[in-house]
Scaffold this active site. Structure first.
Site, short mmCIF file in Angstrom:
data_model
loop_
_atom_site.label_atom_id
_atom_site.label_comp_id
_atom_site.label_asym_id
_atom_site.label_seq_id
_atom_site.Cartn_x
_atom_site.Cartn_y
_atom_site.Cartn_z
CG ASP A 146 0.74 -1.48 18.05
OD1 ASP A 146 1.48 -2.40 18.44
OD2 ASP A 146 0.60 -1.18 16.86
CG HIS A 154 -0.74 0.76 10.17
ND1 HIS A 154 -1.84 -0.06 10.24
CD2 HIS A 154 0.33 -0.08 10.28
CE1 HIS A 154 -1.45 -1.31 10.40
NE2 HIS A 154 -0.14 -1.35 10.43
CD GLU A 185 -5.12 1.42 10.77
OE1 GLU A 185 -4.18 1.52 9.95
OE2 GLU A 185 -5.76 0.37 10.95
CG ASN A 188 -3.06 1.20 6.45
OD1 ASN A 188 -1.99 1.12 7.04
ND2 ASN A 188 -4.22 1.13 7.08
#
Ligand code: PGA
Length: 243
Positions: free
Chosen positions: A67, A138, A143, A136
């Site tokens: 990413d 991810h 996400e 979280n």
């Protein structure tokens, strides 16, 4: 899914690096999928030492990173291209032309995403993908949401990710709000996956992702469905696993 639990961060990093050394020994021209974040820094440092010691070579390796932030030039010290050069590529015998980080610059993001997928396919697919896991759940910048996005795409970062990553910027206002990331399908297409996680802060999400239900609200949970995943943890990150 296999778990390797080591007493501390350094030993976890060493064990994860050993998995990559083993991969490159078996197949020197491997295609590696690489991750940024604080967690893999020790693993990259171990690999740099291994190259210096002549234990492994990156001369024939190709890499694709997960990413990149949108809007950060590759020269920005918080861009993921900068991170990879700084933590690995500048210190090993890799041909930089074979290192790929998706570009977060320009208006043609759809084309950039399609081109990234095409380049991975042309390289023969990813042999080994390295992943961290976000607080979280991810993986890459996939996400939590209501579905599993398949291909490389752009996304809006969640507030929790912006806040978690703000530690690396001068202020939270400087954290980009969007990013480009491999999709869940891109990641699941890798032949082998290794996950690294350390510290107490990750214990809850590690347990939820790897022993809880497979749901897109916890993106990393999808890895339970992959046939060849090894999760490298330190004792703290493993402390809520009930196995
Ligand atoms: P970290 O990030 O290694 O900095 O905790 C992990 C991630 O967000 O994937």
């Amino acid at each position: 899914m296999k778990f390797v639990i080591m007493p501390d961060y350094d030993q976890m990093s060493r064990a994860a690096a050993d998995a990559i050394v083993e991969q490159l020994t078996d197949k020197p021209d491997s295609v590696l999928g690489l991750a940024t974040g604080s967690t893999p820094i020790g693993m990259y440092a171990s690999l740099v030492s291994d190259v210096e010691a002549g234990k492994v070579s990156f001369a024939d390796v190709s890499t694709f990173n997960l990413d990149e932030y949108l809007g950060l030039e590759p020269t920005h010290d918080q861009s993921y291209r900068y991170f990879m050069n700084d933590n690995l590529f500048d210190h090993v015998d890799i041909d930089k032309a074979r290192t790929h980080v998706p570009s977060g610059i320009g208006d043609a993001m759809e084309e950039i995403c399609e081109d990234y997928e095409a380049k991975i396919a042309l390289a023969g697919g990813i042999d080994l993908q390295v992943l961290g896991i976000g607080n979280n759940g991810h993986i890459g910048f996939n996400e939590p949401r209501e579905d599993f996005p398949v291909m490389t795409h752009t996304i809006d970062l969640t507030e929790s990710t912006i806040e978690a990553n703000s530690r690396l910027f001068d202020s939270i206002d400087e954290v980009p709000r969007q990013a480009v990331t491999m999709g869940i399908g891109t990641i699941m297409g890798a032949r082998r996956i290794i996950v690294v996680a350390n510290g107490k802060g990750k214990a809850g999400i590690v347990a939820q992702a790897f022993t809880g239900p497979v749901v897109p609200e916890v993106p990393a949970s999808v890895l339970q469905l992959h046939p060849n995943v090894t999760v490298f943890l330190d004792a703290e990150a493993a402390s809520e696993l009930d196995m």
